[in-house]
Enzyme design. Structure first.
Site, mmCIF file in Angstrom:
data_model
loop_
_atom_site.group_PDB
_atom_site.id
_atom_site.type_symbol
_atom_site.label_atom_id
_atom_site.label_comp_id
_atom_site.label_asym_id
_atom_site.label_seq_id
_atom_site.Cartn_x
_atom_site.Cartn_y
_atom_site.Cartn_z
ATOM 1 N N SER A 1 32.944 49.338 48.272
ATOM 2 C CA SER A 1 34.314 49.840 48.400
ATOM 3 C C SER A 1 34.254 51.355 48.461
ATOM 4 O O SER A 1 33.283 51.963 47.985
ATOM 5 C CB SER A 1 35.155 49.400 47.187
ATOM 6 O OG SER A 1 36.374 50.109 47.128
ATOM 7 N N TYR B 1 36.642 47.612 37.756
ATOM 8 C CA TYR B 1 36.405 47.225 39.150
ATOM 9 C C TYR B 1 35.633 48.313 39.886
ATOM 10 O O TYR B 1 34.639 48.027 40.574
ATOM 11 C CB TYR B 1 37.731 46.963 39.862
ATOM 12 C CG TYR B 1 37.567 46.749 41.344
ATOM 13 C CD1 TYR B 1 37.101 45.537 41.844
ATOM 14 C CD2 TYR B 1 37.872 47.765 42.253
ATOM 15 C CE1 TYR B 1 36.934 45.342 43.208
ATOM 16 C CE2 TYR B 1 37.703 47.585 43.610
ATOM 17 C CZ TYR B 1 37.238 46.370 44.088
ATOM 18 O OH TYR B 1 37.066 46.197 45.441
#
Length: 356
Positions: A145, A158
């Site tokens: 990400s 996360y």
């Protein structure tokens, strides 16, 4: 109808989002598929679609919750029992969780997230990579990400898991450089999937700028097939975010990401104006910190940053360097505007200056 390649791609998280779009791309190119997800009903429907639309010859469905202990080992054992050779592994399955780490989020959900995003991905990679090296052929795509290279308040765990995925992948790139096995990290920005709903972040500001999962999957697929170590989908804008994350102070990046992950304001105009002003202030402060840090760095550090820019890829370095110059110029102008705002004496004058 394609005749098939004789090769097989295993995709986790294949029932929706980026994983589903990647599965389509493999099907279109004639790969046999092993689809792994928690919902076998969805996977069965996808199997029918791939067979009828793309002529996919073999689709194997494995229903498995990869957040469970030793789930990756069970997937591997099922694949081996069916005598399937996995030529491409796509570790797409992952989840997020929104909220303040200390007070809002639940540890059991965080533990399951760490298991899925980190442990399962690592074990899947270890098991199938061993076989790929024995054949000296294979490809792996790991979903990281843009948050893997930036702090992300309100999604701290996360972001930490994705930082692991990115670092892990780039380490393997080096370890495998003398083989015919490649590993690629996919670093998308916020994408229009069910991710934010499942994470409890469906009303955050960042959801107003999500990107098309079809585009993200295509960029990831092309980079995987080319054997690239990483890809940031979405063109120059997202690549500029990548560069900024390298050169900006982490405190500034955290402030910007905190604003992006904050809740959307109420629709009434007054609240919108106030929230916009706060967001503008956060962005200016972050930008001002970036400018100050850049202007105060030594010539050695500036040269080091320029060297990093040159290493970002083929013909992109000049474009990205130009983008960074533009960002810095914009923040310089914003800093000047803030100084004008600070000089105003009444709230009305402040609002007039901000809206100008």
């Amino acid at each position: 109808m394609n005749s098939g390649t004789g090769k097989t791609a295993l995709i986790t998280g294949a029932s929706s989002g980026i994983g589903q779009e990647l599965a389509k791309l493999f099907a279109q190119d004639g790969y046999n598929l092993v689809l792994v997800a928690r919902s076998d009903d969805t996977l069965d429907r996808l199997s029918d679609v791939f067979k009828s639309n793309y002529g996919t010859q073999n689709v194997t469905i494995i229903k498995k919750d990869l957040s469970e202990e030793d789930a990756a080992q069970d997937v591997y054992d099922q694949v081996k029992a069916k005598n399937i050779t996995v030529d491409v592994l796509v570790n797409d399955a992952g989840v997020g969780l929104y909220g303040l780490f200390a007070t809002d989020t639940d540890w059991e959900r965080e533990k399951a997230m760490i298991h899925l995003n980190v442990l399962a991905l690592t074990q899947m990679t270890k098991l199938f990579l061993y076989d790929m090296l024995a054949r000296n052929e294979g490809k792996i795509l790991n979903l990281a990400s843009l948050l893997s290279i930036a702090p992300s308040p309100l999604m701290a765990v996360y972001a930490g898991t994705k930082a692991y995925v990115y670092n892990f992948t780039q380490s393997l790139v080096n370890e495998l450089k003398d083989t015919n096995v490649t590993v690629t990290a996919l670093l998308p920005n916020a994408t229009d999937t069910d991710f934010f709903n499942k994470a409890g972040a469906e009303n955050t500001k960042v959801t107003d700028e999500v990107q098309d999962p079809v585009m993200v999957a295509k960029d990831g697929y092309d980079a995987l097939m080319a054997g690239k170590p990483k890809v940031v989908p979405g063109g120059l804008k997202n690549k500029s975010y990548e560069v900024i994350s390298y050169v900006a102070p982490q405190e500034a990046m955290a402030a910007v990401m905190r604003d992006k992950m904050s809740q959307k304001p109420e629709p009434d105009q007054k609240s919108s104006n106030v929230a916009w002003g706060i967001g503008f202030g956060v962005a200016v402060l972050a930008g001002f910190a970036l400018v100050v840090a850049y202007n105060n760095t030594s010539e050695y550090d500036r040269a080091r940053y320029r060297y990093k820019l040159k290493g970002l890829g083929d013909n992109l370095s000049d474009l990205i360097s130009s983008a960074i110059d533009t960002v810095i110029d914009t923040y310089q102008n914003a800093k000047t505007k803030v100084e004008h705002v600070a000089a105003k004496e009444t709230p009305e004058e402040v609002l007039e200056e901000i809206e100008a």
